[in-house]
Design a protein around this motif. Structure first.
Motif, PDB file in Angstrom:
ATOM      1  N   LYS A  17       0.865  -1.181   0.000  1.00 27.54           N
ATOM      2  CA  LYS A  17       0.000   0.000   0.000  1.00 27.54           C
ATOM      3  C   LYS A  17       0.896   1.224   0.000  1.00 27.54           C
ATOM      4  O   LYS A  17       2.059   1.176   0.398  1.00 27.54           O
ATOM      5  CB  LYS A  17      -0.954   0.011   1.194  1.00 27.54           C
ATOM      6  N   ILE A  19       0.882   5.170   1.357  1.00 24.37           N
ATOM      7  CA  ILE A  19       0.161   6.001   2.314  1.00 24.37           C
ATOM      8  C   ILE A  19       0.711   7.421   2.324  1.00 24.37           C
ATOM      9  O   ILE A  19       1.851   7.669   1.939  1.00 24.37           O
ATOM     10  CB  ILE A  19       0.253   5.417   3.746  1.00 24.37           C
ATOM     11  N   ARG A  25      -2.969   7.798   5.882  1.00 28.82           N
ATOM     12  CA  ARG A  25      -4.117   7.455   5.033  1.00 28.82           C
ATOM     13  C   ARG A  25      -3.659   6.774   3.748  1.00 28.82           C
ATOM     14  O   ARG A  25      -2.718   7.219   3.096  1.00 28.82           O
ATOM     15  CB  ARG A  25      -4.878   8.737   4.713  1.00 28.82           C
ATOM     16  N   SER A  26      -4.323   5.671   3.380  1.00 26.61           N
ATOM     17  CA  SER A  26      -4.031   4.986   2.119  1.00 26.61           C
ATOM     18  C   SER A  26      -4.368   5.888   0.949  1.00 26.61           C
ATOM     19  O   SER A  26      -5.368   6.624   0.984  1.00 26.61           O
ATOM     20  CB  SER A  26      -4.829   3.696   2.009  1.00 26.61           C
ATOM     21  N   CYS A  36       4.539   0.797   1.800  1.00 26.50           N
ATOM     22  CA  CYS A  36       4.447  -0.093   2.957  1.00 26.50           C
ATOM     23  C   CYS A  36       4.164  -1.495   2.440  1.00 26.50           C
ATOM     24  O   CYS A  36       3.397  -1.664   1.487  1.00 26.50           O
ATOM     25  CB  CYS A  36       3.320   0.334   3.892  1.00 26.50           C
ATOM     26  N   TRP A  62       2.685  -3.839   9.168  1.00 22.70           N
ATOM     27  CA  TRP A  62       3.140  -3.216   7.927  1.00 22.70           C
ATOM     28  C   TRP A  62       4.537  -2.636   8.126  1.00 22.70           C
ATOM     29  O   TRP A  62       4.772  -1.877   9.058  1.00 22.70           O
ATOM     30  CB  TRP A  62       2.202  -2.102   7.495  1.00 22.70           C
TER      31      TRP A  62
END
Length: 85
Positions: A17, A19, A25-26, A36, A62
């Motif tokens: 992901k 962020i 926040r994604s 991550c 993560w």
């Protein structure tokens, strides 16, 4: 086949992901953010160093690489800035 200038694509059994490093926040595809990763093949922490482990691996497991990049619509991953860690 990976696109030119990409670092390739996401391997099986690896979650990725991107962020916002300030908010956590994604971010959506094609939007640069901190890379991550989560996988059984990613380290679980630094040996005998809980402080550094807590700095780089969050409570959900993560690993925060510090690298800034994004994933495009074709699943290619691009790194646009070196590690901040």
């Amino acid at each position: 086949m990976a696109k030119k200038n990409s670092v390739g694509f996401i391997l099986p059994n690896l979650q990725v992901k991107f962020i916002d490093p300030d908010t956590g926040r994604s971010l959506p595809r094609n939007t640069p953010g901190e890379l991550c990763v989560l996988s059984q093949c990613v380290m679980k922490g630094y040996y005998n160093n809980e402080e550094e482990t807590a700095r780089i691996i969050d409570k959900n497991g993560w690993l925060h690489t510090g690298d800034i990049g994004y994933i495009d619509d074709d699943e290619n991953v691009f790194i646009v800035d070196a590690s901040r860690n």
